[in-house]
Design a protein around this motif. Structure first.
Motif, PDB file in Angstrom:
ATOM      1  N   GLU A 133       5.630   9.603  -4.275  1.00 30.84           N
ATOM      2  CA  GLU A 133       4.709   8.664  -3.644  1.00 30.84           C
ATOM      3  C   GLU A 133       3.369   8.766  -4.366  1.00 30.84           C
ATOM      4  N   CYS A 134       2.682   7.648  -4.499  1.00 35.34           N
ATOM      5  CA  CYS A 134       1.437   7.661  -5.281  1.00 35.34           C
ATOM      6  C   CYS A 134       0.524   6.528  -4.839  1.00 35.34           C
ATOM      7  N   ASP A 135      -0.687   6.550  -5.371  1.00 35.15           N
ATOM      8  CA  ASP A 135      -1.638   5.470  -5.107  1.00 35.15           C
ATOM      9  C   ASP A 135      -1.445   4.312  -6.078  1.00 35.15           C
ATOM     10  N   PHE A 136      -1.180   4.652  -7.359  1.00 41.63           N
ATOM     11  CA  PHE A 136      -1.073   3.644  -8.404  1.00 41.63           C
ATOM     12  C   PHE A 136      -0.006   4.055  -9.407  1.00 41.63           C
ATOM     13  N   VAL A 137       0.545   3.056 -10.114  1.00 41.26           N
ATOM     14  CA  VAL A 137       1.500   3.295 -11.194  1.00 41.26           C
ATOM     15  C   VAL A 137       0.949   2.662 -12.466  1.00 41.26           C
ATOM     16  N   ALA A 138       0.946   3.435 -13.545  1.00 41.70           N
ATOM     17  CA  ALA A 138       0.560   2.928 -14.865  1.00 41.70           C
ATOM     18  C   ALA A 138       1.829   2.796 -15.701  1.00 41.70           C
ATOM     19  N   GLY A 139       2.185   1.579 -16.065  1.00 41.66           N
ATOM     20  CA  GLY A 139       3.378   1.330 -16.861  1.00 41.66           C
ATOM     21  C   GLY A 139       3.061   1.389 -18.341  1.00 41.66           C
ATOM     22  N   CYS A 140       3.314   2.539 -18.939  1.00 42.50           N
ATOM     23  CA  CYS A 140       3.070   2.767 -20.368  1.00 42.50           C
ATOM     24  C   CYS A 140       4.405   2.983 -21.087  1.00 42.50           C
ATOM     25  N   ASP A 141       5.437   2.298 -20.615  1.00 45.20           N
ATOM     26  CA  ASP A 141       6.805   2.585 -21.047  1.00 45.20           C
ATOM     27  C   ASP A 141       7.363   1.606 -22.055  1.00 45.20           C
ATOM     28  N   GLY A 142       6.515   0.867 -22.742  1.00 43.49           N
ATOM     29  CA  GLY A 142       6.959   0.055 -23.855  1.00 43.49           C
ATOM     30  C   GLY A 142       7.640  -1.240 -23.459  1.00 43.49           C
ATOM     31  N   MET A 170      -1.437  -8.436 -16.337  1.00 39.70           N
ATOM     32  CA  MET A 170      -1.154  -7.036 -16.644  1.00 39.70           C
ATOM     33  C   MET A 170      -1.282  -6.144 -15.400  1.00 39.70           C
ATOM     34  N   ARG A 171      -1.477  -6.788 -14.264  1.00 39.31           N
ATOM     35  CA  ARG A 171      -1.498  -6.054 -12.992  1.00 39.31           C
ATOM     36  C   ARG A 171      -0.709  -6.821 -11.951  1.00 39.31           C
ATOM     37  N   TRP A 172       0.060  -6.093 -11.168  1.00 36.17           N
ATOM     38  CA  TRP A 172       0.725  -6.654  -9.996  1.00 36.17           C
ATOM     39  C   TRP A 172       0.613  -5.628  -8.882  1.00 36.17           C
ATOM     40  N   GLY A 173      -0.256  -5.919  -7.914  1.00 35.90           N
ATOM     41  CA  GLY A 173      -0.488  -4.966  -6.829  1.00 35.90           C
ATOM     42  C   GLY A 173      -1.053  -3.665  -7.354  1.00 35.90           C
ATOM     43  N   ASP A 192       0.815  -1.213   0.000  1.00 29.67           N
ATOM     44  CA  ASP A 192       0.000   0.000   0.000  1.00 29.67           C
ATOM     45  C   ASP A 192       0.851   1.267   0.000  1.00 29.67           C
ATOM     46  N   ALA A 193       2.175   1.102  -0.081  1.00 27.71           N
ATOM     47  CA  ALA A 193       3.073   2.261  -0.031  1.00 27.71           C
ATOM     48  C   ALA A 193       3.948   2.285  -1.289  1.00 27.71           C
ATOM     49  N   VAL A 194       3.322   2.465  -2.427  1.00 28.34           N
ATOM     50  CA  VAL A 194       4.049   2.451  -3.698  1.00 28.34           C
ATOM     51  C   VAL A 194       4.671   3.817  -3.971  1.00 28.34           C
ATOM     52  N   SER A 195       5.849   3.809  -4.553  1.00 29.71           N
ATOM     53  CA  SER A 195       6.509   5.052  -4.948  1.00 29.71           C
ATOM     54  C   SER A 195       7.383   4.785  -6.160  1.00 29.71           C
ATOM     55  N   VAL A 196       7.789   5.861  -6.813  1.00 29.82           N
ATOM     56  CA  VAL A 196       8.638   5.758  -7.995  1.00 29.82           C
ATOM     57  C   VAL A 196       9.841   6.664  -7.792  1.00 29.82           C
ATOM     58  N   ARG A 197      11.044   6.089  -7.927  1.00 28.12           N
ATOM     59  CA  ARG A 197      12.284   6.855  -7.864  1.00 28.12           C
ATOM     60  C   ARG A 197      12.855   7.008  -9.269  1.00 28.12           C
ATOM     61  N   PHE A 198      13.499   8.135  -9.526  1.00 23.64           N
ATOM     62  CA  PHE A 198      14.070   8.387 -10.848  1.00 23.64           C
ATOM     63  C   PHE A 198      15.082   9.523 -10.756  1.00 23.64           C
ATOM     64  N   VAL A 199      15.826   9.708 -11.828  1.00 21.32           N
ATOM     65  CA  VAL A 199      16.861  10.735 -11.879  1.00 21.32           C
ATOM     66  C   VAL A 199      16.589  11.651 -13.064  1.00 21.32           C
ATOM     67  N   VAL A 200      16.673  12.953 -12.827  1.00 18.32           N
ATOM     68  CA  VAL A 200      16.586  13.963 -13.882  1.00 18.32           C
ATOM     69  C   VAL A 200      17.785  14.894 -13.744  1.00 18.32           C
ATOM     70  N   GLU A 201      18.592  14.969 -14.802  1.00 18.43           N
ATOM     71  CA  GLU A 201      19.773  15.833 -14.826  1.00 18.43           C
ATOM     72  C   GLU A 201      20.653  15.617 -13.592  1.00 18.43           C
ATOM     73  N   GLY A 202      20.846  14.352 -13.236  1.00 23.27           N
ATOM     74  CA  GLY A 202      21.754  14.001 -12.157  1.00 23.27           C
ATOM     75  C   GLY A 202      21.180  14.068 -10.765  1.00 23.27           C
ATOM     76  N   THR A 203      19.943  14.532 -10.638  1.00 22.32           N
ATOM     77  CA  THR A 203      19.312  14.654  -9.316  1.00 22.32           C
ATOM     78  C   THR A 203      18.250  13.584  -9.145  1.00 22.32           C
ATOM     79  N   GLU A 204      18.306  12.869  -8.016  1.00 20.74           N
ATOM     80  CA  GLU A 204      17.325  11.819  -7.754  1.00 20.74           C
ATOM     81  C   GLU A 204      16.055  12.405  -7.156  1.00 20.74           C
ATOM     82  N   HIS A 205      14.922  11.889  -7.630  1.00 19.66           N
ATOM     83  CA  HIS A 205      13.602  12.317  -7.146  1.00 19.66           C
ATOM     84  C   HIS A 205      12.798  11.091  -6.745  1.00 19.66           C
ATOM     85  N   GLN A 206      11.782  11.314  -5.931  1.00 18.33           N
ATOM     86  CA  GLN A 206      10.864  10.245  -5.549  1.00 18.33           C
ATOM     87  C   GLN A 206       9.453  10.794  -5.490  1.00 18.33           C
TER      88      GLN A 206
END
Length: 389
Positions: free
Chosen positions: A150-159, A275-278, A134-148
């Motif tokens: 937090e969200c309710d759901f993630v939609a994977g539309c990334d090919g 097509m769904r996991w959690g 119930d505590a999903v989040s997404v981490r990523f980097v933009v221009e060398g800086t890490e961001h996070q």
């Protein structure tokens, strides 16, 4: 940072989902690994089913499609210097709309910018954490800086090559794949289309397709070996080979010109289940790929978006989880029907390296049956125009 839905992938399916959610007051952040200009530079197909057109209308981004898109009431099938037409209007009462995927994406980007919705570009090193909690989040980097986020759901539309599908553990997902032993060599040319409708051709030299983007921009394809390279094909060689695969009357009417884009695309069928996991949901090429025969790729992604959008809308409006719980089941039921149609149409129209004389006669018999049988044409028309969601 927090949002309700993180959408990974700023292609047409991710953007469409984001715009639909925005219209019903659900906040979504879109993460795209490239720039907007890069995404809009990609050349993709442009035959839209009625379901896709309806979703664009619901998202409020259909004005340019309605003004500039070409409604096609049928398509032409050629073989052995003969040609017949499958009438979509007669069999389904609906057309398909020829409108480039690049233009769909442009319209969605413009709408997202106008709405002030957040899109992050040049996103790297995406990691989805806690998708099965119930505590999903997404981490990523933009221009060398890490961001996070937090969200309710993630939609994977990334090919196909994105992180979303690979986040689902290998012991949970099952993958099905068929790789075809050929590709499509395609060119884009600033020439008028040879016909106002698409022509699919089966010839002894291999498959060919005559398509278009608009009245002065044509897209043509010929079947080729996957060992082939673009550098092996001059424009003159391409036009000569295309003409050899078309009925004489079509070849004589073909207007040729310099190519402005040339590429070879592989053909394969691929499906992953579930097509769904959690709290992670896969959409489009992240979950499935179809051969381009019949133009089901973008349209099948659109049906995923429909089911996920309806599930999220019901959840946020009424805490009704049924649409989310049944998302994978509903999406896959339609995905496999689209896979079947693409497999059937690809098998019908291409020449395979291991085909026996018997196989060729069966292919010819199937084409003869399609040409002469109204019920067979109706079934093809219903699938081509798009099965109901």
């Amino acid at each position: 940072m927090r949002t309700q839905v993180v959408i990974i992938g700023g292609g047409p399916s991710g953007l469409l989902l984001g715009q639909l959610l925005h219209r019903v007051g659900v906040e979504a952040v879109v993460l795209e690994r490239k720039t907007r200009d890069y995404v809009l530079s990609r050349i993709r197909a442009g035959v839209l089913e009625q379901g896709m057109a309806s979703l664009l209308k619901e998202a409020g981004v259909d004005a340019r499609m309605r003004a500039e898109g070409l409604a096609h009431d049928g398509t032409l099938i050629a073989y052995e210097d003969a040609m017949f037409r499958v009438d979509f209007a007669k069999h389904t009462g609906q057309p398909v709309i020829v409108y480039g995927q690049t233009e769909v994406t442009r319209d969605l980007y413009d709408a997202r910018a106008a709405a002030g919705a957040q899109t992050l570009f040049n996103v790297e090193d995406v990691v989805i954490d806690g998708a099965d909690t119930d505590a999903v989040s997404v981490r990523f980097v933009v221009e060398g800086t890490e961001h996070q986020i937090e969200c309710d759901f993630v939609a994977g539309c990334d090919g196909f090559h994105g992180v979303s599908r690979k986040t689902i553990p290998e012991d949970v997902r099952r993958e099905y794949e068929k790789v075809y032993p050929f590709g499509w060599l395609g060119i884009l040319s600033e020439t008028p289309p040879v016909n106002h409708e698409l022509i699919y051709a089966n010839s002894p030299r291999g498959f060919a397709l005559c398509s278009m983007r608009h009245a002065n921009l044509s897209r043509y394809y010929v079947q080729c070996s996957m060992a082939d390279t673009v550098s092996n094909w001059s424009d003159a060689q391409f036009w000569t080979e295309l003409k050899r695969r078309l009925p004489a009357e079509v070849a004589e009417a073909l207007i040729t010109g310099p190519s402005i884009e040339k590429s070879i695309a592989p053909l394969r069928s691929f499906v992953t289940e579930p097509m769904r996991w959690g709290r992670l949901f896969l959409c489009g090429d992240a979950a499935h790929i179809v051969p381009p025969t019949g133009a089901k790729g973008l349209n099948t992604a659109a049906s995923d978006v429909h089911y996920l959008y309806q599930g999220l809308k019901a959840w946020y409006a009424d805490k009704d989880a049924d649409g989310l719980d049944r998302y994978s089941e509903r999406a896959l039921a339609r995905v496999w029907k689209a896979e079947r149609f693409s497999w059937w149409f690809s098998s019908l129209m291409h020449r395979f390296p291991d085909q026996s004389d018997f196989d060729l006669r069966m292919q010819r018999a199937e084409l003869d049956f399609l040409r002469s049988n109204d019920a067979a044409q109706k079934a093809m028309a219903e699938n081509y125009v798009g099965l109901a969601y």
